[in-house]
Design an enzyme around this catalytic site. Sequence first.
Site, short mmCIF file in Angstrom:
data_model
loop_
_atom_site.label_atom_id
_atom_site.label_comp_id
_atom_site.label_asym_id
_atom_site.label_seq_id
_atom_site.Cartn_x
_atom_site.Cartn_y
_atom_site.Cartn_z
N ARG A 38 7.58 -4.62 -4.75
CA ARG A 38 8.23 -4.31 -6.04
C ARG A 38 9.75 -4.27 -5.90
NH1 ARG A 38 5.55 1.09 -7.46
NH2 ARG A 38 7.10 1.05 -9.16
N ARG A 76 -2.94 0.38 0.90
CA ARG A 76 -2.83 1.33 -0.21
C ARG A 76 -1.94 0.76 -1.31
NH1 ARG A 76 -2.03 7.30 2.60
NH2 ARG A 76 -3.98 7.30 3.82
N TYR A 108 0.07 -10.49 -2.23
CA TYR A 108 0.34 -9.83 -3.51
C TYR A 108 0.96 -10.84 -4.47
CZ TYR A 108 -0.24 -5.18 -1.37
OH TYR A 108 -0.73 -4.07 -0.74
N ASP A 124 0.19 1.67 -4.99
CA ASP A 124 0.82 2.78 -5.72
C ASP A 124 0.19 2.98 -7.09
OD1 ASP A 124 2.60 3.18 -3.63
OD2 ASP A 124 4.17 1.93 -4.52
#
Length: 278
Positions: free
Chosen positions: A220, A65, A128, A67
């Site tokens: 992040r 998932r 990522y 954000d």
Amino acid sequence: MTQTPITQYPEREVLDGTIVLCVGYDGARFSGYAEQPGQLTVAGEIRRALQVFLRRDVELTCAGRTDAGVHAISQYVSFPAYESELEILRKRWMRAMAALLPSDISLNQVYHASPGFSARFDARARTYTYRIATGESKPLLTRNYCWWHRMPLDVGAMERAAACLVGEHDFKSFCKVASAVGKPTCRFVREVSFASERQLGEELIAFTITGNAFLHSMVRTIVGSLVEVGSGRRDEEWLAQALAACDRLAAGPTAPAQGLCFMNVEYDDGVLLPCPVA
């Protein structure tokens, strides 16, 4: 199935396999991947497109998932498929999804997998990349896909600090507090790296991280902490200390969502078979 199908398939039709879609999306206008009541989401748009195309309800499972505001190049989504659906050719899938999905979601590829396959639980690794622009001139064409930090960053210091992340660790310090309650927070990070990129004529710093799985806001928060080091506000050893603390307050701020992109998912060889083309 747990829900009544929009179209009732004949009894001879059985859920005979799994269809896996590789999709990309610009996350700017979505409230994240996961469906939420009254919110525009990536999963909601994909599910609606599939319902129109297949004329039935589908239950989607994604590799990871994302954000609100986070992008994806290769997000994998799986759902159980009927025998007749496994016979649909790739060109029909591509045409249908191009017509039914909004312009900020794109179908890249269609695969078949065995019954019971899960895009989430069968994934071996996820990658990522977070992109940062520095300098007095703000980014223009890449402004929606990077974090404009303005001040210069010591990428060498960031790279040395990030080395402590590799391996099996408890990443609770880099997880959104509410998401860590009562849940395991240990993850394995296989690789981290920094690179200089030139995208659409603009210079960017790209931080890439690959691991078995990631916690809520983990990448992040790692990036926000690394920028603390790169800007000179923290020394290189501080990141390892923050990691060891297992306390969100010990780490740095969470970097803005728009700089993060879900780049890739790895599965065992031979698990995903390309959809037939003819």
